[in-house]
Design a protein around this motif. Structure first.
Motif, PDB file in Angstrom:
ATOM      1  N   PHE A 174       9.067   2.432 -15.432  1.00  0.00           N
ATOM      2  CA  PHE A 174       9.500   3.378 -14.819  1.00  0.00           C
ATOM      3  C   PHE A 174      11.121   3.076 -14.854  1.00  0.00           C
ATOM      4  O   PHE A 174      11.356   4.249 -15.054  1.00  0.00           O
ATOM      5  CB  PHE A 174       9.547   2.858 -12.772  1.00  0.00           C
ATOM      6  CG  PHE A 174      10.636   3.169 -11.893  1.00  0.00           C
ATOM      7  CD1 PHE A 174      10.052   4.369 -11.279  1.00  0.00           C
ATOM      8  CD2 PHE A 174      11.732   2.756 -11.647  1.00  0.00           C
ATOM      9  CE1 PHE A 174      10.839   5.091 -10.833  1.00  0.00           C
ATOM     10  CE2 PHE A 174      12.698   3.699 -11.561  1.00  0.00           C
ATOM     11  CZ  PHE A 174      12.490   4.444 -10.229  1.00  0.00           C
ATOM     12  N   ILE A 175      11.291   2.289 -15.878  1.00  0.00           N
ATOM     13  CA  ILE A 175      12.591   2.415 -16.501  1.00  0.00           C
ATOM     14  C   ILE A 175      12.525   3.388 -17.870  1.00  0.00           C
ATOM     15  O   ILE A 175      13.306   4.321 -17.700  1.00  0.00           O
ATOM     16  CB  ILE A 175      13.264   0.912 -16.947  1.00  0.00           C
ATOM     17  CG1 ILE A 175      13.078   0.419 -16.090  1.00  0.00           C
ATOM     18  CG2 ILE A 175      14.322   0.881 -18.241  1.00  0.00           C
ATOM     19  CD1 ILE A 175      13.541  -1.365 -15.845  1.00  0.00           C
ATOM     20  N   TYR A 176      11.442   3.247 -18.890  1.00  0.00           N
ATOM     21  CA  TYR A 176      11.906   4.155 -20.113  1.00  0.00           C
ATOM     22  C   TYR A 176      10.676   4.970 -19.998  1.00  0.00           C
ATOM     23  O   TYR A 176      10.829   5.945 -20.340  1.00  0.00           O
ATOM     24  CB  TYR A 176      10.700   2.972 -20.840  1.00  0.00           C
ATOM     25  CG  TYR A 176      11.867   1.732 -21.483  1.00  0.00           C
ATOM     26  CD1 TYR A 176      13.145   2.091 -22.044  1.00  0.00           C
ATOM     27  CD2 TYR A 176      12.496   0.574 -20.595  1.00  0.00           C
ATOM     28  CE1 TYR A 176      14.043   0.781 -21.623  1.00  0.00           C
ATOM     29  CE2 TYR A 176      12.805  -0.231 -20.771  1.00  0.00           C
ATOM     30  CZ  TYR A 176      14.186  -0.490 -21.582  1.00  0.00           C
ATOM     31  OH  TYR A 176      14.610  -1.055 -21.234  1.00  0.00           O
ATOM     32  N   SER A 177       9.987   4.811 -19.023  1.00  0.00           N
ATOM     33  CA  SER A 177       8.722   7.133 -18.698  1.00  0.00           C
ATOM     34  C   SER A 177       9.678   7.450 -18.903  1.00  0.00           C
ATOM     35  O   SER A 177      10.305   7.840 -18.165  1.00  0.00           O
ATOM     36  CB  SER A 177       7.194   6.494 -17.179  1.00  0.00           C
ATOM     37  OG  SER A 177       6.717   7.969 -17.424  1.00  0.00           O
ATOM     38  N   ASP A 178       9.092   8.810 -19.592  1.00  0.00           N
ATOM     39  CA  ASP A 178      10.010   9.837 -19.432  1.00  0.00           C
ATOM     40  C   ASP A 178       9.108  10.798 -17.809  1.00  0.00           C
ATOM     41  O   ASP A 178      10.041  11.273 -17.601  1.00  0.00           O
ATOM     42  CB  ASP A 178       9.295  10.955 -20.116  1.00  0.00           C
ATOM     43  CG  ASP A 178      10.238  10.826 -21.502  1.00  0.00           C
ATOM     44  OD1 ASP A 178      11.355   9.953 -21.296  1.00  0.00           O
ATOM     45  OD2 ASP A 178      10.505  10.995 -22.859  1.00  0.00           O
ATOM     46  N   THR A 185       1.061  -1.433  -0.260  1.00  0.00           N
ATOM     47  CA  THR A 185      -0.194   0.556   0.014  1.00  0.00           C
ATOM     48  C   THR A 185       0.298   1.037  -0.167  1.00  0.00           C
ATOM     49  O   THR A 185       1.555   0.689   0.349  1.00  0.00           O
ATOM     50  CB  THR A 185      -0.862   0.124   1.162  1.00  0.00           C
ATOM     51  OG1 THR A 185      -0.102   0.052   1.960  1.00  0.00           O
ATOM     52  CG2 THR A 185      -1.722  -1.355   1.160  1.00  0.00           C
ATOM     53  N   GLY A 186       0.289   2.065  -0.199  1.00  0.00           N
ATOM     54  CA  GLY A 186       0.956   3.796  -0.210  1.00  0.00           C
ATOM     55  C   GLY A 186       2.232   3.770  -1.609  1.00  0.00           C
ATOM     56  O   GLY A 186       2.013   2.839  -2.101  1.00  0.00           O
ATOM     57  N   THR A 187       2.671   5.173  -1.256  1.00  0.00           N
ATOM     58  CA  THR A 187       3.951   5.311  -2.102  1.00  0.00           C
ATOM     59  C   THR A 187       5.094   5.151  -1.602  1.00  0.00           C
ATOM     60  O   THR A 187       5.082   4.603  -0.397  1.00  0.00           O
ATOM     61  CB  THR A 187       3.053   6.641  -2.811  1.00  0.00           C
ATOM     62  OG1 THR A 187       4.171   7.825  -0.985  1.00  0.00           O
ATOM     63  CG2 THR A 187       2.735   7.495  -2.302  1.00  0.00           C
ATOM     64  N   LYS A 188       6.131   4.504  -2.858  1.00  0.00           N
ATOM     65  CA  LYS A 188       7.049   4.473  -1.814  1.00  0.00           C
ATOM     66  C   LYS A 188       8.370   5.030  -2.664  1.00  0.00           C
ATOM     67  O   LYS A 188       8.298   5.641  -4.222  1.00  0.00           O
ATOM     68  CB  LYS A 188       7.604   2.953  -2.496  1.00  0.00           C
ATOM     69  CG  LYS A 188       9.101   2.317  -2.406  1.00  0.00           C
ATOM     70  CD  LYS A 188       9.498   1.712  -0.601  1.00  0.00           C
ATOM     71  CE  LYS A 188      10.564   1.962  -0.446  1.00  0.00           C
ATOM     72  NZ  LYS A 188      11.113   2.642  -0.555  1.00  0.00           N
ATOM     73  N   LEU A 189       9.665   5.822  -2.367  1.00  0.00           N
ATOM     74  CA  LEU A 189      10.672   6.975  -2.803  1.00  0.00           C
ATOM     75  C   LEU A 189      11.648   5.227  -3.378  1.00  0.00           C
ATOM     76  O   LEU A 189      12.049   4.488  -2.474  1.00  0.00           O
ATOM     77  CB  LEU A 189      10.921   7.692  -1.580  1.00  0.00           C
ATOM     78  CG  LEU A 189      10.443   8.511  -1.203  1.00  0.00           C
ATOM     79  CD1 LEU A 189      11.384   9.075  -0.060  1.00  0.00           C
ATOM     80  CD2 LEU A 189       9.435   9.261  -2.540  1.00  0.00           C
ATOM     81  N   ILE A 190      11.544   6.062  -4.740  1.00  0.00           N
ATOM     82  CA  ILE A 190      12.847   4.756  -5.205  1.00  0.00           C
ATOM     83  C   ILE A 190      13.625   5.981  -5.768  1.00  0.00           C
ATOM     84  O   ILE A 190      14.100   7.100  -5.880  1.00  0.00           O
ATOM     85  CB  ILE A 190      12.607   4.155  -7.049  1.00  0.00           C
ATOM     86  CG1 ILE A 190      10.565   3.485  -6.359  1.00  0.00           C
ATOM     87  CG2 ILE A 190      12.746   3.043  -7.548  1.00  0.00           C
ATOM     88  CD1 ILE A 190      10.511   2.124  -5.509  1.00  0.00           C
ATOM     89  N   SER A 191      15.413   5.034  -5.098  1.00  0.00           N
ATOM     90  CA  SER A 191      16.042   5.940  -5.413  1.00  0.00           C
ATOM     91  C   SER A 191      17.090   5.318  -6.868  1.00  0.00           C
ATOM     92  O   SER A 191      17.242   4.135  -6.835  1.00  0.00           O
ATOM     93  CB  SER A 191      17.660   5.454  -4.944  1.00  0.00           C
ATOM     94  OG  SER A 191      16.806   5.985  -3.560  1.00  0.00           O
ATOM     95  N   ALA A 192      16.859   6.311  -8.011  1.00  0.00           N
ATOM     96  CA  ALA A 192      16.918   5.703  -9.732  1.00  0.00           C
ATOM     97  C   ALA A 192      18.288   5.825  -9.708  1.00  0.00           C
ATOM     98  O   ALA A 192      18.693   6.890  -9.568  1.00  0.00           O
ATOM     99  CB  ALA A 192      15.757   6.010 -10.534  1.00  0.00           C
TER     100      ALA A 192
END
Lengths: 181, 449, 336
Positions: free
Chosen positions: B264-268, B236-243
């Protein structure tokens, strides 16, 4: 900031200002748990006494916190940020774990090595720079990067490294983790 | 527009100051919690929200909170784990640097819920400058009456302090963190007892990650139910992703759990694809300790379903074909990357960071690094690859703390999915794709093509 | 009282007893062969918070308790895991566990110098016993071993850090039975070492006990160094009137010469009572002691005349069991 240390007659003693900070640090913990302040006080001591922790400095910290000297040695030698040997005025800590490696940390390290004529862990002959390769500093999205004192220098290129080294050499000031950046 | 709960105000100038933060709805959760809610009600909301620990383990936060022992006359502590050191992870630094008051607010609300009157934020020593940002925010909060005694006239008292570490990955393990906070070596404790029973100074203690604490703010503001509707299933909820790595737009992204990995990888809106027009080779999806996955397994599960950014979807297939969400440290590698060399940086990392308390990790991590070095040097044999496999299996599950697993899993996964690359290194080191690195490592001039 | 079963041997023990303690009680009471007691390199009954580090005493918990019969997912350190009612533990009966333990032994040995031929501890070394019983004959480690300089910690104790397995016993001894600990663990990871950091003597009435608790030859008695192999000396129970300690010791004789004095150790290699430095170092005349008689060495070690037979038999039994298990597996597969 806190460089008015008293090293007359080899006496190791914090400035009044630093002592006030120590006192305030100790007040953060319950009575009798003053040992909790050890890590922050060691950071302060390292910044005050030439960027490294000599045995007399560690003994002094032990006396301030009423703990045994060996307890300070054990802790200081465990954590990677405490220098147990003298270092140059500016320690260049270059990250080289995964993301930084992917983005070219090796080139940065080699460039610094060539320019300063030192290897990992060594100090330049003028006593200005120490090169230290370190593991992940949490700046993976802005890799490659290096830390000097409190400051993170991110998205490095060889040109940026040159600029930085020039600037640090011109400033000719000791950088510490306590610097305000 | 994707839902953002933590970073929705990050673009506002001056959001790091109390005034701007408050003008944008900041500290509402403190007002609501202290004036309208009982501590038990907050714990209940957190349970309903389905929030899971954002540091890596993904343990349900509400359940962790409900384990906290409450003996009379004994202080309880809340300690925030800001010792972010998992390679690939930098979200907590971003959050604390940009919106320090969000963490302070979360700490106040959570401390109230847990009945703590003293709380600490343990931040890794390298983030010294971030600790100053936090200290400024805390000073502002004291001045505004959100900290100290009789907060907002409710009679609730809380003191909040920042503690800096000394440089040790292991202090991200909660009991090592407590040891370090007590001014000792960061040696993980042997459990049981768990911190919920005997933590800091032997008192009941909750240790939570920065992002977890921050997530308590929207949960209290909007209710646990609203939070639980965001995301997918038990994620559930949101997550911070460090890319990070070979992508066009590295950085911290707040995602709704459940978006496809491919998006997540390809979207602008997120990573923006692989840089320099290269192809994707592999991804470490949740920080260095989770298994690396090759393109075909990170984009789709073994069953052919699209892989989603959620706890469940990423771990689908177990370690045979899956990985873990972990801390959300998303490291992307393009087609030219040497998995072997990348693994070497990981083994070196874990060797460097092993605390040395228990034998399998102390000796095994160093051994694995030496073998990796030997392979990269071109002196490896097929036997060495098998030996690596055997060593990691003898570390896994035999250690005091999870660092043993964290050191073993990446080795296992790299061999499992990229054994051919290891074989190429040991069979014909000169023919490997990554010749540049190979020659560099050996200080040999590459033969011109 | 909770009932625990170890390798099929059951016993009722008080609440809070660890698996290791329970198995030692079983062995002491003669209800279970000694070989089923898990080996312990860092745990020490007399030292608080000891144990959990070396991982040699790991066991498999095949049934958690009567209430929650699920097996535990990972091997647990028997020195720290307390028993639950109905718990079932496997030690020698679990081949996978023995393999895991062999792995731990291998880890302990990769940086150990294996200099037994010149080590004073040889013959009464727990690491030696452990390796014979649980290790493999060869090593797969081919890199340079970690080395440290030898240090004299005062005029009585030699610290040979190369041999150390970081059991923390000596640190805990100094912390708990002497005042003013001056040595500790310095550095981290595989660089960690027992050290005083600066040159300093461990000087305290009870400091000599760190020699007795050391499971390997890292801390040795300088007054006995290179005097004799331990198996050439005759251990005798002896006592004297001492105002500092119990005065009950073991003296190790060669003819009528007292070569060394140690505390008396039980069958698990732990001292029965701490002794003071005066008894240990300064009373080296046979006349200083009242000799009670020969000391029985119960440990299956070199000093007890190479009695490895019973253990070897056990190992044979287990490998037979393992083969049977494998056959059973094959049968399963064929049936499906």
């Amino acid at each position: 900031m806190l460089n008015n240390l008293n090293i007359m007659n080899n006496e190791i003693k914090f400035s009044a200002e630093a002592l006030a900070i120590v006192k305030q640090m100790i007040s953060r913990y319950p009575d009798g748990k003053q040992k909790s302040a050890l890590l922050p006080v060691l950071h302060l001591a390292q910044a005050e006494f030439d960027g490294w922790l000599s045995v007399p400095v560690m003994d002094y910290v032990a006396s301030l916190l009423s703990i045994k000297p060996i307890e300070v040695y054990e802790v200081a030698s465990f954590y990677s940020m405490y220098n147990l040997k003298p270092v140059g005025k500016c320690t260049l800590e270059v990250c080289r774990t995964s993301s930084c490696w992917l983005m070219g940390a090796e080139d940065i390290v080699r460039h610094i090595q060539n320019r300063l004529g030192i290897k990992d862990g060594q100090t330049s002959s003028d006593g200005m720079f120490t090169l230290k390769t370190v593991e992940c500093l949490g700046s993976c999205g802005t890799a490659p990067m290096l830390q000097c004192g409190a400051k993170y220098h991110e998205n490095l290129t060889l040109e940026k490294v040159d600029e930085l080294l020039d600037k640090l050499a011109t400033d000719n000031k000791r950088t510490t983790y306590l610097d305000i950046v | 527009m994707p839902t953002k709960l933590l970073l929705n105000n990050e673009h506002i100038p001056g959001i790091n100051t109390l005034q701007v933060y408050r003008n944008n709805g900041g500290y509402a959760s403190v007002e609501k919690a202290l004036k309208q809610m009982t501590p038990e009600a907050i714990v209940e909301e957190v349970k309903i929200s389905g929030l899971r620990g954002r540091g890596g383990a993904g343990f349900p936060t509400g359940m962790k909170w409900s384990f906290l022992a409450k003996p009379a006359g004994v202080p309880r502590y809340l300690v925030c784990n800001a010792d972010e050191s998992e390679p690939g992870t930098f979200k907590d630094r971003y959050l604390m640097e940009k919106i320090p008051h969000l963490l302070v607010e979360g700490m106040i609300t959570s401390s109230y819920a847990l009945g703590c009157n003293t709380a600490y934020i343990y931040i890794r020593g390298e983030y010294f400058y971030v600790s100053r940002i936090l200290e400024n925010a805390i000073a502002e909060a004291y001045a505004a009456g959100y900290l100290g005694s009789n907060i907002l006239g409710t009679g609730y008292n809380l003191n909040l302090y920042v503690q800096v570490g000394g440089g040790a990955y292991i202090c991200g393990e909660e009991t090592a963190l407590l040891e370090s906070l007590e001014g000792k070596r960061g040696n993980p404790r042997i459990k049981p007892p768990f911190p919920a029973i005997a933590g800091l100074y032997g008192c009941p203690t909750v240790v939570n990650n920065v992002e977890t604490i921050a997530a308590v703010v929207p949960i209290v503001n909007n209710g646990g139910e609203a939070y639980s509707k965001i995301g997918i299933g038990k994620s559930t909820g949101t997550k911070l992703i460090s890319a990070s790595g070979h992508i066009n737009k590295p950085g911290v992204y707040e995602i709704e759990l459940g978006i496809p990995v491919e998006e997540f990888i390809y979207s602008d809106s997120y990573c923006g694809g692989i840089r320099n027009g290269k192809q994707l080779k592999a991804v470490v999806a949740g920080g260095s300790s989770v298994p690396v996955l090759p393109t075909e397994l990170i984009l789709k599960t073994a069953a052919g379903q699209p892989r989603l950014m959620s706890y469940e979807s990423l771990s689908e297939g177990g370690f045979q074909t899956g990985t873990m969400l972990g801390s959300g440290g998303f490291i992307v590698m393009d087609e030219d990357t040497s998995i072997v060399k990348n693994l070497y940086t990981f083994t070196r990392f874990y060797h460097h960071e092993s605390c040395g308390q228990c034998s399998p990790c102390r000796e095994g991590t160093g051994w694995m690094e030496k073998i990796m070095h030997k392979i990269l040097d071109g002196h490896g044999t097929l036997k060495d690859v098998d030996l690596l496999w055997d060593i990691q299996s003898k570390i896994e599950g035999k250690t005091i703390c999870p660092l043993g697993e964290a050191a073993a899993w990446p080795v296992a996964a790299a061999i499992r999915h990229f054994r051919h690359e290891f074989e190429a290194y040991v069979m014909q080191p000169s023919s490997i794709k990554d010749v540049k690195h190979y020659y560099r490592l050996n200080n040999i001039e590459p033969i011109p093509a | 009282m909770p009932k625990v079963t170890i390798d099929g041997f059951s016993i009722d023990v008080p609440e809070g007893t660890t698996i290791l303690q329970a198995s030692r009680i079983l062995a002491t009471e003669g209800k279970m062969p000694d070989a089923h007691v898990p080996p312990a390199m860092c745990y020490y009954t007399k030292l608080k918070t000891s144990g959990g580090y070396c991982r040699t005493c790991i066991v498999k918990v095949s049934k958690g308790s009567e209430k929650d019969p699920r097996p535990m997912p990972k091997p647990v350190p028997s020195c720290r895991q307390t028993v639950m009612d109905g718990m079932e533990v496997q030690n020698l009966t679990a081949p996978d566990l023995l393999e895991a333990r062999a792995g731990v032994v291998e880890f302990l040995l990769i940086n150990h110098p294996l200099d037994c031929p010149i080590c004073d501890q040889a013959g009464e070394c727990h690491l030696q016993d452990l390796s014979y019983e649980n290790g493999n004959a060869g090593t797969r480690y081919e890199f340079a071993r970690r080395t440290f300089d030898m240090i004299d910690i005062g005029d009585k104790i030699k610290l040979h850090m190369n041999r150390c397995i970081l059991c923390y016993r000596c640190v805990k001894t100094a912390e708990q039975i002497t005042d003013g600990r001056v040595h500790g663990v310095i550095s981290r990871g595989d660089h960690a070492e027992i050290s005083t950091y600066i040159e300093q003597a461990i000087d305290n009435d009870f400091s000599g006990n760190v020699i007795d608790v050391c499971p390997v030859g890292a801390l040795t008695d300088r007054t006995f160094r290179f005097k004799s192999r331990v198996w050439f000396t005759k251990p005798m129970d002896a006592h004297r009137k001492c105002d500092k300690c119990c005065g009950k010791t073991a003296v190790w004789l060669s003819g009528n010469d007292v070569l060394r004095v140690t505390a008396r150790k039980d069958k698990f290699g732990e001292v029965e009572d701490w002794i003071c430095n005066e008894c240990r170092y300064d009373k080296k005349q046979i006349g200083d002691w009242t000799i009670e008689g020969p000391r029985k060495i119960e440990r299956h070690s070199v000093i007890s005349q190479n009695h490895y037979e019973s253990l070897r038999q056990l190992k044979v039994d287990i490998s037979n069991q393992k083969k049977l298990l494998e056959v059973a597996h094959v049968a399963d597969i064929k049936q499906n």
